[in-house]
Write a protein that holds these residues in place. Sequence first.
Motif, PDB file in Angstrom:
ATOM      1  N   ARG A  54      40.005  49.243  43.972  1.00 31.75           N
ATOM      2  CA  ARG A  54      39.045  48.701  44.931  1.00 31.75           C
ATOM      3  C   ARG A  54      38.374  49.860  45.637  1.00 31.75           C
ATOM      4  N   ASP A  58      37.642  46.322  52.295  1.00 26.11           N
ATOM      5  CA  ASP A  58      38.806  45.449  52.141  1.00 26.11           C
ATOM      6  C   ASP A  58      38.344  44.014  51.875  1.00 26.11           C
ATOM      7  N   ILE A  59      39.104  43.291  51.074  1.00 28.81           N
ATOM      8  CA  ILE A  59      38.848  41.872  50.849  1.00 28.81           C
ATOM      9  C   ILE A  59      39.938  41.128  51.609  1.00 28.81           C
ATOM     10  N   PRO A  62      41.530  36.745  50.149  1.00 31.13           N
ATOM     11  CA  PRO A  62      40.617  36.124  49.188  1.00 31.13           C
ATOM     12  C   PRO A  62      41.061  34.756  48.701  1.00 31.13           C
ATOM     13  N   ASN A 119      45.790  40.466  51.710  1.00 30.68           N
ATOM     14  CA  ASN A 119      44.517  41.176  51.605  1.00 30.68           C
ATOM     15  C   ASN A 119      44.537  42.119  50.405  1.00 30.68           C
TER      16      ASN A 119
END
Length: 134
Positions: A54, A58-59, A62, A119
Amino acid sequence: MPWQPGQIIDADGLNNPTPTTITTGVTAASGWVVTLQTLDIVSGSRIANVVLQRSGADITNPGGSSGNITPDLEICTVDEDWRPRDSLYELCSTGIGHGSMRIQPDGSCQWLTWIPGANVTSGSSMRWSWTFAR
């Protein structure tokens, strides 16, 4: 070379039991970088391994509260040699969180599910593999 467990014995395998490894063919979507891509071909079987890091933000969570990623997220595409005849559904993991990935005959690799509340941080490595025959 003697027969190995899991090795398919067919005309191709008898004529060419030496593995071939392809190390190109994965294209990351925006926010991801390919850090590993190997496709081993031996005796008609194909074993693919992909690691994407990644590189974007930050995701956050999800998978939401259900684990379902909506809409499914394409995180990379793969070239013809890497594509199964039918869609494959595989597990994926960063080593902290886990979920599922779909590899499609058109080359799209879509992220489908993720553990609720987890995350995916920038710098995390998403890993998955699949095996298929042509």
